[in-house]
Design an enzyme around this catalytic site. Sequence first.
Site, PDB file in Angstrom:
ATOM      1  N   SER A 179       8.820  47.644  39.140  1.00  0.00           N
ATOM      2  CA  SER A 179       7.322  48.755  38.923  1.00  0.00           C
ATOM      3  C   SER A 179       8.386  49.624  40.105  1.00  0.00           C
ATOM      4  CB  SER A 179       6.749  48.308  39.643  1.00  0.00           C
ATOM      5  OG  SER A 179       5.127  49.307  38.944  1.00  0.00           O
ATOM      6  N   ASN A 180       7.930  50.642  39.339  1.00  0.00           N
ATOM      7  CA  ASN A 180       7.261  52.336  40.040  1.00  0.00           C
ATOM      8  C   ASN A 180       6.966  52.664  41.501  1.00  0.00           C
ATOM      9  OD1 ASN A 180      10.560  53.203  38.965  1.00  0.00           O
ATOM     10  ND2 ASN A 180       9.136  54.765  37.799  1.00  0.00           N
ATOM     11  N   ASN A 181       7.367  53.292  42.478  1.00  0.00           N
ATOM     12  CA  ASN A 181       6.592  53.632  43.114  1.00  0.00           C
ATOM     13  C   ASN A 181       5.227  54.596  42.519  1.00  0.00           C
ATOM     14  OD1 ASN A 181       5.267  53.264  45.712  1.00  0.00           O
ATOM     15  ND2 ASN A 181       7.621  54.427  46.694  1.00  0.00           N
ATOM     16  N   VAL A 223       6.940  56.155  34.877  1.00  0.00           N
ATOM     17  CA  VAL A 223       6.953  55.004  33.730  1.00  0.00           C
ATOM     18  C   VAL A 223       8.227  54.617  34.102  1.00  0.00           C
ATOM     19  CG1 VAL A 223       7.649  54.448  31.059  1.00  0.00           C
ATOM     20  CG2 VAL A 223       6.078  55.992  31.905  1.00  0.00           C
TER      21      VAL A 223
END
Length: 229
Positions: free
Chosen positions: A33-35, A101
Amino acid sequence: QTRLLPKAFGAGYKVVITAGPTVEDLDPVRFISNNSSGKMGYAIAQAAAAFGAEVTLISGPVNLDAPKGVRRIDVKSAVQMLHAVEDYIKSADIFIGCAAVADFRAETISPVKIKKSEEADTLTIKLVKNPDIVATVGKLESNRPFTVGFAAETNNLHDFARAKLEKKHLDMIVLNDVSNKAIGFNSDDNEVTVFDKDGQIAHFEKQPKPVIAQYLMELIFKSAKKKNS
Ligand code: CTP
Ligand code: CA
């Protein structure tokens, strides 16, 4: 902090916003995932709704409540986010891509937990590129809304932001300096610079995200046209 604008400045506009991270499963218990806290996207949704617009917020997993009067669609992965955007984009006047995203997802999601093996000290997972959601909207040939993207950069800030504006066919891009620890990601404040195709059009000094969101929505409503008027 109170703006001297008509309360219904955004009335009649349909706005679609993406926010938060996407989560890409690797197996039943792991993901990449992303921060992203989602705070900036949610603040923009709240500001747009407060100006009287009809707002659809397509959100990855975050710890935030939907702003009052905003329709929230929950998604997890980038592919799901794209499908949700496609469901709402045709009638939208404005699209704002705030989501962080994930650029890649696993080529195949393992249906069972991936096990360590005794022999191998490394694990290779093949990642494939996710669809670019804001570029998909920017490149629409019919019913294209006014399209706004964000650029999170650590270096070459202005050049990278302007390159993204062009490559993704955006009308406007909002630049965040994510090397500056006092702003961005989980912070309650942000400081942004805004570009359109002619160059820099605004800079907002470090302020709470809800205030930045009001300024941004003011700029966007002034620039965007309604489809049905
Ligand atoms: N974006 C998107 N879909 C993706 C990747 C990014 O819609 N698959 C959008 C983001 O919501 C943001 C803009 O594109 O509005 C820029 O995102 P960013 O991550 O800064 O740019 P990338 O094109 O992914 O380039 P890179 O991460 O390599 O800098
Ligand atoms: Ca990216």
